[in-house]
Structure formats: structure tokens, C-alpha cells
Enzyme design. Structure first.
Site, PDB file in Angstrom:
ATOM      1  N   LYS A   1       0.839  -1.201   0.000  1.00 30.79           N
ATOM      2  CA  LYS A   1       0.000   0.000   0.000  1.00 30.79           C
ATOM      3  C   LYS A   1       0.872   1.249   0.000  1.00 30.79           C
ATOM      4  O   LYS A   1       1.582   1.512   0.961  1.00 30.79           O
ATOM      5  CB  LYS A   1      -0.910   0.056   1.224  1.00 30.79           C
ATOM      6  CG  LYS A   1      -1.957   1.173   1.082  1.00 30.79           C
ATOM      7  CD  LYS A   1      -2.641   1.566   2.371  1.00 30.79           C
ATOM      8  CE  LYS A   1      -1.901   2.620   3.125  1.00 30.79           C
ATOM      9  NZ  LYS A   1      -1.978   3.973   2.524  1.00 30.79           N
TER      10      LYS A   1
ATOM     11  N   GLY B   1       7.655   4.410   8.023  1.00 35.77           N
ATOM     12  CA  GLY B   1       6.809   5.554   8.336  1.00 35.77           C
ATOM     13  C   GLY B   1       7.090   6.076   9.725  1.00 35.77           C
ATOM     14  O   GLY B   1       8.195   5.918  10.241  1.00 35.77           O
ATOM     15  N   SER B   2       6.081   6.690  10.320  1.00 32.33           N
ATOM     16  CA  SER B   2       6.307   7.344  11.603  1.00 32.33           C
ATOM     17  C   SER B   2       6.424   6.332  12.728  1.00 32.33           C
ATOM     18  O   SER B   2       5.910   5.218  12.656  1.00 32.33           O
ATOM     19  CB  SER B   2       5.151   8.304  11.901  1.00 32.33           C
ATOM     20  OG  SER B   2       4.010   7.561  12.245  1.00 32.33           O
ATOM     21  N   THR B   3       7.115   6.738  13.773  1.00 30.66           N
ATOM     22  CA  THR B   3       7.274   5.884  14.943  1.00 30.66           C
ATOM     23  C   THR B   3       5.916   5.606  15.589  1.00 30.66           C
ATOM     24  O   THR B   3       5.654   4.499  16.059  1.00 30.66           O
ATOM     25  CB  THR B   3       8.258   6.531  15.929  1.00 30.66           C
ATOM     26  OG1 THR B   3       9.572   6.477  15.347  1.00 30.66           O
ATOM     27  CG2 THR B   3       8.280   5.802  17.253  1.00 30.66           C
TER      28      THR B   3
ATOM     29  N   GLY C   1       4.312   2.947  13.588  1.00 27.47           N
ATOM     30  CA  GLY C   1       5.108   1.731  13.745  1.00 27.47           C
ATOM     31  C   GLY C   1       4.816   1.042  15.066  1.00 27.47           C
ATOM     32  O   GLY C   1       4.694  -0.189  15.153  1.00 27.47           O
TER      33      GLY C   1
ATOM     34  N   GLU D   1      10.836   0.550   9.776  1.00 31.37           N
ATOM     35  CA  GLU D   1      11.825   1.588   9.535  1.00 31.37           C
ATOM     36  C   GLU D   1      11.107   2.895   9.824  1.00 31.37           C
ATOM     37  O   GLU D   1      10.247   3.319   9.057  1.00 31.37           O
ATOM     38  CB  GLU D   1      12.319   1.495   8.091  1.00 31.37           C
ATOM     39  CG  GLU D   1      13.672   2.132   7.883  1.00 31.37           C
ATOM     40  CD  GLU D   1      13.532   3.590   7.565  1.00 31.37           C
ATOM     41  OE1 GLU D   1      13.564   4.380   8.529  1.00 31.37           O
ATOM     42  OE2 GLU D   1      13.386   3.925   6.408  1.00 31.37           O
TER      43      GLU D   1
ATOM     44  N   CYS E   1      13.590  10.339   6.697  1.00 28.12           N
ATOM     45  CA  CYS E   1      13.611   9.862   8.077  1.00 28.12           C
ATOM     46  C   CYS E   1      15.019   9.922   8.661  1.00 28.12           C
ATOM     47  O   CYS E   1      15.188  10.099   9.852  1.00 28.12           O
ATOM     48  CB  CYS E   1      13.075   8.443   8.142  1.00 28.12           C
ATOM     49  SG  CYS E   1      13.773   7.398   6.872  1.00 28.12           S
TER      50      CYS E   1
END
Lengths: 515, 286, 336
Positions: free
Chosen positions: A183, A235-237, A240, A257, A291
Site C-alpha cells: 500500500k 513511516g512514523s514511529t 510503527g 523503519e 527519516c
């Protein structure tokens, strides 16, 4: 006129042959999604590019089922040599259509064409080339003889490097023998859909690659799907973390990641002009939507003023504007939402007492833009020194000794990347040893290569992408237990129809999967 | 005339010292047939917190030691255990109710595993690391580095070999460990801590807690200064919640393992608690 | 250190900056204290500047500007008065078919050819800032520089006396590489004095570093500082007789030194890449590099030059394309 202004040198959009509407790419075909379609726009003009289908949970089911079928019937049974050949084919097709992909990427994402043309797309092809060669050499991947693939991989990627992140995800997964449902981010689906066309041109067996578009809920449905064996997310923490909770207790393997707040450390004996370039590349590359961006500049105090002065002079030569102009250095911010976040954090920097300097540039009327900005007088406690801004905003912090530099660099819950600038080799190696970050650039910054593992420490995630390590993330040793669901693979079709339950129903759903 | 034995007081092992639980609590440890054996300290969340602080303080020195040195230190543990085989066998017989031969075999296996892992200390980086041929003028190398502080829920059904199998691999790369011992069989864990204290393992590198894993594990799983969580012995706990708690700080998590093969010796157990660090350096003659 | 007893203003300033007499030890301390150069980063920056896309009006402007900045050069053992005369003719009317074509900045010849160049230029001889054409002479035992100091000074004085407006000297690379920085400094300073004319004016001094022989970027940076400290008006990459001659990274590096010197002293020093720049496309990369490193104000004849011979015709061919709209060929351009 001033020569420095340069006449416009726009890359031609004529090379693009876009459809007006794009469906979901499931089982080798474009199909309409059951969710509400949305439009993807150019962040530089806010103009509509195309309508994009949105996948709801039934579409996610269909995509995962297609991937499962392809895994069981063809891909997991195919020789590594043939899998490799398909990947080589894809790599070549990507090279052949490189210019078109670069234009589409810059149009949809807002990044300067010189970056999509010279960095993103060449790396995309390189990634497929690199992993294509691995497909028939898995015995040497470090997991012993005959490692097995995992099965169906659910992959959710961010908007900052749309096609490159796709390559990072799909190439190793396919080489290892997995099938994928990917996606792309809601704001940047275009190149993934062009990639789907390339998959068709490569005649890849249907269902090996499935691409579903949509917003955060689509991503949440995908990563929480009971029949996926592997989840890979960039993506963002925050997201995640939610995904890690979703897959907790299941058999699903996970690599993440996530965010970063990299320190770029400049010592007083640094090669100064290259350090300035490295700082610029570190934080203003891709508008800072990186990032691993070097968003915290740690400068030895005895050269602080000189570095800041040189940096300001250099930033004044950066060109902000039309992403499709070949001379543009700084493109558009990817979305209004992201622009708001950058503004909010920058304002917080001012409120907290940091000194703001912004390069003078003409901001276009339409679209989302943020001029390169530097904060000095920043303390480690300031939000701009701790939170990921994900924009062209640099926080400068002084240090006095190497020990203090290392301590400040490590003083963050993140640990993705770091930079070191000094002419002293022994110091580079010692500082690199002590930095708690997955990628260290010495006298360079923001370099990527398919053979080089990339990924973070601490809250920047786990697992590596790139190199042998990136391949291993999609393999299990020969003897490793296979989750119950794939044991029934032999009876093919029946197995596919049978409902599959993971070991445990996910407790929480991931919300929002952007970035 | 038979001599009256002097029983040992079993305490916690934190930061190279042997404190009682700050809570003052103990619990009864019984033999396999149910008779009283000893009072073990019942660690509290604050003991767990102290153990994490001690472990964090020990990371720098232990991970900074040369791999050769770590290998020697780990091998030294095996040497010391070898001389105390009888003591550990006695404890295992009493606790697990196995034959002396089985207990001795367990001790021997534990010793051999220390030796096996000791030998990996200066080799695993060569196997798990890489020189990367990047397309550009750069020297590029990937090396595994210790994750940091590893919290371990030790296997519950094996008093010594399970413990060693979980702790030793985490130490190889230079991590510091907080381990929650088998609740029912805690004595060899404390005796092992005493061996470690007299070996060359720096204080704080291994911190041993006894008591209730169900009570302590959630505090370790959610502790922000713990980098990794080995749930190998947590199968009977609500370990999914532990994994969810660990996700808050993106801890590296190993899931429970059951049976005799739990925590079997493997390179994966070493690399599970490492982070691959990739260093790029420009390369030019001029 | 031998040295002139005259106290030259450049020397006075060097003493102030160096904090002592410009002898080997003092210069070494200073030059080795300058930040190093990372070759990979430098070359990447140069490549980035080289990828600018210069189109339409910018390109037209750039092509004319390149012509105005060329030192049209002939430096051959076989040079004759006739060859120099035809070079001068080309300098004055680069494209006979198009009178709007600007003149080049200078002709660059060996010292003994200066009288012929001056004669051929006639009334057009003068300052390129005024639209006239200068005469530049290579001197100091060009290209190797291997002769006595007395001969180098005489070589220089002769050229100036014959009417040279600019002297392109070579540094003693052997002395530089051996660490005899004081000697290199002193030679430059004395050649600068030899550029003086009886009327108190002075020929402009370009100092050729011969970067291909210095080999490392650190050396180029140090030699650049040394040449400027010693009083050079221009720093120039190469003689054209050694490979590699001018490269974009070396020129970028020298421009960075010039930028830093300007920041330090307020003085503007010129830069001349020479040798190996043959195409308009390459020349435009240098223009971009100048503009983005030291600023557009450097794009004038007394601050930037191309040392080139075949470049001019390629620029003229491109220029014809931009004015006529179709591509041209070598037969439509004169070969001198």
C-alpha cells in the site's frame, strides 16, 4: 536579467501518459476498489492529477487472497533463477521508463526533478538489479542452506520516496520468494500504479505483486490481516508502534523503519566546504522529508559562527520552486497537513527561544512550500531538537568536546542515522563506534545503496533494508517452524478459500499509516 | 557425629552486589517433593528498576571491551562452573527432583554452552557483518553492535541450562542483562550469580532477579530504558500483553519457546540482540 | 630566504595575515592549518553544479559571456608572427558572419610573440572591461618553470616591456612539493615586482599552479592561498601542457579559496581554468560554478577567464544555433 536566476528549464510532462482514474492492482489486473475514491494532487500546484481507488477491507481480503494463491501456486514453486529473471526484467523496464517515472514522482510528490531523476529512480532500478541476483543464491544469505520464504508480505510505505520505498520493499521480498500486497501512501500513489503497469509488462505471474491504494484505514486493515506472514512498514514511529502492537502475539514477522532525529556532527577540523554541502544535503534533500535527515547539526563551538555564516550563504543560493524545473533545489512540501506540522514545530522553536533564520525565497502562490530554515541557540530540551520535523528545518546545537558531541547525538529515543565531519580518521572510527545509530555517514550524508543495510536502533525501528540483511528479513531458516496456515498449501485452491486465523486476534488496529 | 549444615541465604544479584529485595519480601522454595528448601528473595518492581539502572551503567564497559576479552571472560565462567559442578547438581536434584546423573548432565550442558558462546564473541561479527560494495567512492561496512539492555524471562522448567541458554548469547555481543529466574527453581540462578561475581564479569552486566515473573515482567516490558525483551520463558504468562507493552518503545522481542529445545544454542540468539550499524566513509586518493 | 628588499604592500599584508615573515616554517603552519578538502564531497558538489540546466535566454547570455571571458591562446613551439596575427584577427572578430559577436578578453602567447600581438591588435589593444583585447604572455620558463630566478624575472620584464598587459607565470612545483613554500612565495612576489612598468602601473599577474602536478586537492588549496598571499592577481589552474589540466572540481576549489580570501580581506582575486575546456556545455558549467560559489559579479574579464583555444569555435557554433535556430558545422567557422 541575472544569470543566477536561470531561465525556466522544465522537464516535459508530455512523456507522461497518465490515466484519469486508477483502480487497485489485484491479481494482475486493475480493479475498482470498494472504498470512496480520492484524488491525488500535485503539491506544487494543488491541481488534480488523477482519481485513485480506495481499498476497503474486502479489497484487502481479495488482495491478500490473490497474493496467497500466487504464493502457493507459482511463486514459491518457481526456481530462484526464474524469479531472478523476472526481477531483472523489472529492473530493465524501470530503466527504460526512468524519465517518465521521475516526472510522475516529482509531479505527485513535489520533490525536485533532479532528485527523482538522479537519485530516486536510478536507485529503484539498482535495487531490483541487486536483489534479482540474490534470488538463486539464497543459500548464501546467512540462514544456512535452503532457507524458506515467509509467504505473503504486507507492505506499507510512506510518501517521501514513494517509488524508492516500493523498491526497498518489493525487490527483496520477491527475490526471497514471497508475494506482496503493497500500500503506497495516500498522497503519493501514482508511481506505485505505474509500477503495476511495469509488472504487467514484465508478465509477472498474477498476484505476485498486488498494489492497493487508500488511506490509513486501508493500511491498518492490511497489516492487521490474519493471513499475512510478514509486515514491513516504513513511516512514523507512532504508526510503527501501533503496528508492533497489532502483530504482537501473532506469527507475523515484522520489520519497521521509523522516524529519526539524526545528529550531523561537525568537528573543528572538518573539510569545511564539503561539510557545508553535507549539512545542506543532510537536511534540505527532499525538503527534509527524510527519516534519516541530519536535522540536528552539532557544531564544535569554536567553529560554530563560521559554520552558521557559511551555511546561510550557501542556503541563499538554493532555488525553491517548480519541482519539474531541472534547476529546482527545494520542491514542494508533500501535503497541507505536513506543512502545518512543520509550521507548528517551527513556531514552537521561536516560542521556546531559539533564533530563526529563513533563506529569502519567493514562495509560489499555489501549493505547499516552506523556505529552508535554520534555528540557532537551540537547546537539547527544545521541541525542535527532539521531535522529528520532517521538513527543511535545521536545529543547530554547539558542543565542546568529542565526548559531549557523542552524548548529545545519542540523547534521543531515535537512532536511525548520524553524520561525522572531521579530517581525523581515528576520530571518525571511534565516534562511529559510540554513536547509537544504524547508519553512520563519515564526511558524507544521505547516501543509499542496495548493497548497504539501512535501518535504525531504538525507536527508529528494527530490521534492515538493503544488502544481505535486507534479504534475510524475508527469509526463515530451513528448519524454522512455518505458521499453521501455510502448511495447507498443498491443497491449493481449497486452502485459499479456507478462512485463516492468526494465532491471536489483533488487540488493536493501527490507525493512520501515512509516512 | 553428623555436622549441622549452614544453609545459604539466597538474595538478588544487582550491580555486582547481593541485596535482599527492597520490599523485604521472600518466598519459599521447595523441593520437588514439597519440603522447604530455602527462602528466596521476591523481587519487586523497584528491584527490577534498580537492576535496569545497574545494567545500563554496565553496558558501556562491557560492550567497550574487546571481543577477545569478552570471550575470555565468558570462558572463565565455564572454568569456574566446572569446579562447582557438585554444588549445582545438588541444587538441581533438590529442586527439580531429577536423578543425580540427569542433574550433572544439565550442569555439564550449561558449562559447554558457556564455552560455545564464549568462542563466538570474536567471530559472530565476522559472520553477521558485511563489507558492502556500494556503487560509489565509499568504504562501507556493516557490523553488529549490542542492542543495550536486555531483559530476559528465563525458561521456567529448567533451573540452570535454561537460564544459561538465555543469558549467555545476550552477553556475547556486549549487552547487559536483567534476568528473571525460574520462579520455582531459583537457587541455581543465584548460585550462578555468585559464580559471576567471582569471575571477571563486571558488576551489573548480569543482574538476577528471583520472584514472580508475572509480577516483574510487565515492569521490564514497559521500562523505557530496556532495549530488548527475551520472552523465552514467558509462555505461561500473558506474554502477548508483554509484547504489546514492549512495542511502546519498539523493543526487540523474542517470543516464548517451549520444551527441551527452548533457547537451543544458535547464532540467531546472539544476533537477535544486536543492531547492524553501517558506516560509510568517503574514499579518495587525492 | 633570498628576497626583495622592497616592502611590497602584498607582502606587508601577508606578514600581517601569517603573523610572521613568509618563510617555510611560517607558511607551513598557516597553509597546513587551513581546513582539508574531502575529494569525494568536492567532486560531488562540482557534479551537482555541472547538472544545472541552462536554457533559452540564460544560454544566450552565457554563450556571449563565455566569449568575453576567453583568453584565446596559442602556445606552441611552432608559433610564428603569422599565426599570432590570425589569432588576433579571430579574437577581434570571432564570427565574421555576425557582428554582434563579442570580442574575447585577451590573446595569450609566448613572451617573444607579444610584439606581434600588440601590433596586430593596434587600437583594439587595451582593457577587456572597455571592450578591448589584452595581451597576455606566459613567462617564467613556462611551462616547466625550471630555470634560474634571474631568467624568470627577465622573461617577465621583457614581456611587460613589449606591451603585455598580463603575465601568466608558473610556480615552482618542485619547491612546493618539497615544502619550500618560502621560495615559492618569494618567486611570486618578485615576479609581481617584475610586472611593474616605469609609469608605476603593473601588468596583472596570473599564477599558474599546474594542479595536475600538485595532484591532491589539499595541495591545490594550499598553493592557491600561497599564490594569493604572495600577491597574485589571478590564480590559474594549468599550463595546458600537463594532464589533467582544468577540471571543474579544481576550479570550484580555487573559487572557494577566492571567496574565503574576499571574506577575509575584501580583495577580489581572479580565477582562470585553462586547458581541456573545449565545449560550450563544459564552459557553461564553469559559469554556473562561478556564479554559485563567488557570485555573478565575478563573471567579468578581470576576475574570471577561460584559457582555451578550441572552445571558442564550439561556442560560436552554439551561438549560431541559438540565433538561427538550426545547427551549424565547422566549415562555417574560421579555424584560427
Amino acid at each position: 536579467m541575472s544569470f543566477l536566476e536561470y531561465a525556466p528549464a522544465p522537464e516535459s510532462r508530455a512523456i507522461l501518459n497518465l490515466r484519469d482514474e486508477y483502480g487497485l492492482f489485484i491479481d494482475g489486473e486493475f480493479v475498482e476498489g470498494h472504498g470512496t475514491p480520492f484524488q491525488t494532487i500535485s503539491p506544487a500546484s494543488e491541481q488534480r492529477i488523477a482519481m485513485i481507488s480506495s481499498a476497503d477491507s474486502t479489497d484487502v481480503d481479495a488482495a491478500v487472497a490473490a497474493a496467497r494463491r500466487a504464493y502457493q501456486r507459482t511463486w514459491s514453486r518457481m526456481s530462484g533463477r526464474d524469479r531472478g529473471k523476472y526481477l531483472f526484467r523489472i529492473a530493465r523496464l524501470l530503466q527504460e521508463r526512468a524519465r517518465e517515472l521521475a516526472v510522475a514522482e516529482s509531479l505527485d510528490n513535489g520533490k525536485p526533478i533532479k532528485e527523482s531523476r538522479d537519485v530516486d529512480v536510478p536507485l529503484v532500478a539498482a535495487w531490483f538489479f541487486y536483489y534479482a541476483g540474490w534470488a538463486d543464491k539464497l543459500d548464501h544469505a546467512g540462514l544456512g542452506a535452503d532457507p524458506r520464504s515467509l509467504g505473503v508480505a504486507a507492505q506499507v510505505i510512506p510518501w517521501n520516496f514513494p517509488l524508492l520505498m516500493l523498491a526497498w520493499k518489493i525487490a527483496p521480498a520477491l527475490a526471497a520468494g514471497n508475494t506482496v500486497v503493497l500500500k503506497p501512501a495516500e498522497t503519493t500513489p501514482l508511481t506505485a500504479l505505474l509500477f503495476a503497469e511495469i509488472v504487467q509488462q514484465a508478465d509477472l505471474p498474477p498476484g505476485v505483486v498486488n498494489i492497493i491504494t487508500g488511506a490509513g484505514d486501508t493500511g491498518a486493515a492490511l497489516v492487521g490481516h490474519g493471513d499475512v506472514d510478514k509486515v514491513a512498514f516504513t513511516g512514523s514511529t507512532a504508526v510503527g508502534r501501533a503496528i508492533a502492537k497489532t502483530v504482537a502475539g501473532t506469527d507475523t514477522k515484522l520489520t519497521l523503519e521509523l522516524g529519526g532525529k539524526a545528529a550531523n556532527i561537525v568537528f573543528d577540523d572538518a573539510p569545511i566546504d564539503q561539510a557545508i554541502e553535507g549539512i545542506v544535503n543532510g537536511i534540505f534533500f527532499n525538503q527534509g522529508h527524510v527519516c534519516c535527515a541530519g536535522s540536528r547539526l552539532l557544531v564544535q563551538e569554536n567553529v560554530h559562527d563560521e559554520v552558521v555564516e557559511r551555511l546561510k550563504a550557501r542556503l541563499s543560493t538554493l532555488r525553491l520552486g517548480d519541482p519539474l524545473d531541472k534547476n529546482t533545489d527545494i520542491g514542494a512540501i508533500n501535503s497541507r497537513e505536513q506543512l502545518e506540522r512543520i509550521r507548528e514545530l517551527s513556531d514552537a522553536g521561536v516560542d521556546e527561544g531559539a533564533e530563526r533564520w529563513t533563506a529569502e525565497c519567493e514562495i509560489p502562490d499555489d501549493g505547499f512550500w516552506f523556505a529552508p530554515t535554520i534555528f540557532t541557540n537551540v537547546s537539547t530540551s527544545h521541541r525542535i531538537a527532539r521531535e522529528e520535523i520532517f521538513g527543511p528545518v535545521l536545529s543547530v546545537l554547539p558542543f565542546r568536546t568529542p565526548a559531549e558531541a557523542v552524548a548529545k547525538a545519542n540523547n534521543t529515543p531515535y537512532g536511525l542515522s548520524a553524520g561525522i565531519w572531521t579530517d581525523k580518521g581515528s576520530r571518525i572510527l571511534a565516534v562511529a563506534d559510540r554513536l547509537r545509530a544504524g547508519v553512520i555517514w563519515a564526511n558524507t550524508f544521505n547516501r543509499f545503496d542496495p548493497s548497504s543495510p539501512f535501518g535504525g536502533y531504538k525507536e527508529s525501528g528494527y530490521g534492515r533494508e538493503g544488502g544481505r540483511h535486507g534479504l534475510a528479513a524475508y527469509l526463515a531458516p530451513a528448519g524454522a517452524a512455518r505458521p499453521a496456515r501455510t502448511h495447507v498449501a498443498a491443497s491449493e485452491a481449497a486452502a485459499v478459500e479456507a478462512p485463516r486465523k492468526s494465532a491471536r486476534t489483533p488487540k488493536r488496529q493501527a490507525k493512520g499509516t501515512k509516512r | 557425629m553428623s555436622r549441622l549444615a549452614v544453609p545459604k541465604t539466597y538474595k538478588l544479584a544487582i550491580g555486582g552486589k547481593f541485596p535482599r529485595s527492597e520490599s523485604g519480601r521472600t518466598y519459599e522454595v521447595r523441593t520437588a517433593d514439597g519440603s522447604f528448601l530455602a527462602n528466596a528473595a521476591k523481587a519487586s518492581r523497584k528491584d527490577a528498576r534498580d537492576a535496569v539502572v545497574a545494567a545500563r551503567a554496565a553496558v558501556k564497559g562491557w560492550s567497550g571491551a574487546t571481543a577477545y576479552n569478552r570471550g575470555q571472560v565468558l570462558y572463565r565462567i565455564a572454568e569456574l562452573l566446572e569446579g562447582r559442578r557438585a554444588q549445582f547438581a545438588d541444587e538441581i536434584v533438590a529442586l527439580e527432583g531429577v536423578t543425580r546423573a540427569a542433574a550433572t548432565a544439565q550442569v555439564d550442558e550449561a558449562i559447554d554452552r558457556w564455552v560455545w558462546y564464549a568462542g563466538w564473541a570474536d567471530k559472530f561479527a565476522q559472520v553477521a557483518g558485511n563489507a558492502n560494495p556500494v556503487a560509489g567512492p565509499f568504504f562501507n561496512i556493516s557490523v553488529p553492535e549490542p542492542t543495550g539492555v536486555v531483559a530476559i524471562i528465563a525458561p521456567q522448567d529448567s533451573s540452570l541450562v535454561g537460564l544459561v541458554s538465555a543469558v549467555a548469547p545476550a552477553l556475547v555481543a556486549g549487552n547487559a542483562v536483567v534476568v528473571v529466574a525460574s520462579e520455582a527453581y531459583p537457587l541455581p540462578a543465584i548460585s550462578l550469580a555468585e559464580v559471576l561475581a567471582t569471575s571477571d564479569v563486571p558488576g551489573g552486566v548480569v543482574n538476577t532477579l528471583t520472584g514472580s515473573p508475572a509480577e516483574i515482567a510487565p515492569w521490564l516490558a514497559s521500562h523505557e530504558d530496556v532495549n530488548a525483551l527475551d520472552l523465552v520463558g514467558a509462555g505461561a504468562l500473558d506474554w502477548v500483553d508483554l509484547e504489546i507493552a514492549a512495542a511502546d518503545t519498539l523493543k526487540r522481542v523474542l517470543r516464548p519457546e517451549q520444551g527441551a529445545d527452548a533457547a537451543a544454542p544458535s547464532l540467531d540468539r546472539i544476533t537477535a540482540f544486536t543492531e547492524t550499524k553501517t558506516v560509510w566513509h568517503t574514499k579518495s586518493m587525492i | 630566504m633570498s628576497g626583495s628588499q622592497l616592502v611590497h604592500p602584498a607582502r606587508e599584508r601577508a606578514v600581517a595575515i601569517l603573523g610572521g615573515d613568509p618563510d617555510d616554517a611560517t607558511l607551513r603552519r598557516y597553509l597546513h592549518g587551513i581546513p582539508g578538502v574531502d575529494a569525494v564531497g568536492l567532486e560531488q558538489r562540482a557534479a551537482g553544479l555541472g547538472s544545472r540546466s541552462i536554457k533559452t535566454t540564460s544560454k544566450q547570455w552565457a554563450l556571449d559571456k563565455i566569449i568575453e571571458l576567453i583568453d584565446l591562446t596559442t602556445l606552441e613551439g611552432a608559433d610564428t608572427p603569422g599565426k599570432v596575427r590570425s589569432l588576433v584577427a579571430k579574437a577581434l572578430r570571432p564570427d565574421p558572419a555576425d557582428a554582434t559577436t563579442p570580442r574575447v578578453a585577451a590573446v595569450c602567447v609566448y613572451g617573444d610573440m607579444v610584439p606581434h600581438a600588440v601590433e596586430a591588435l593596434g587600437a583594439a589593444h587595451g582593457d577587456p572591461d572597455d571592450g578591448l583585447v589584452s595581451v597576455a604572455a606566459v613567462a617564467t620558463a613556462f611551462p616547466s618553470g625550471r630555470s634560474s630566478l634571474a631568467i624568470k624575472l627577465q622573461d617577465t620584464a621583457d614581456a611587460v616591456a613589449a606591451g603585455a598587459d598580463e603575465i601568466d607565470m608558473v610556480i615552482d612545483r618542485g619547491a612546493f612539493l618539497a615544502g619550500r613554500y618560502g621560495q615559492v612565495f618569494d618567486e611570486i612576489a618578485q615576479v609581481k615586482e617584475a610586472c611593474a612598468r616605469p609609469d608605476g602601473t603593473s601588468a596583472s599577474l596570473k599564477v599558474i599552479l599546474e594542479t595536475g602536478e600538485l595532484n591532491t586537492y589539499d595541495n591545490v588549496r594550499r598553493a592557491s592561498w600561497l599564490a594569493i598571499l604572495a600577491g597574485g592577481d589571478f590564480i590559474k589552474t594549468s599550463t595546458g601542457k600537463v594532464q589533467p589540466a582544468a577540471t571543474l572540481p579544481v576550479t570550484l576549489l580555487m573559487l572557494e579559496v577566492v571567496r574565503d580570501w574576499h571574506r577575509l580581506t575584501g580583495q577580489r582575486i581572479g580565477v582562470k581554468p585553462a586547458g581541456g575546456i573545449r565545449s560550450s556545455k563544459d564552459a557553461i558549467k564553469y559559469l554556473v560554478t562561478v556564479a554559485e560559489t563567488v557570485g555573478e559579479e565575478w563573471l567579468q574579464p578581470h576576475l574570471f577567464r577561460y584559457g582555451a583555444s578550441s572552445l571558442l569555435n564550439d561556442v560560436l557554433m552554439q551561438r549560431r544555433k541559438t540565433t538561427s535556430g538550426h545547427y551549424s558545422g565547422p566549415d562555417y567557422l574560421t579555424i584560427d
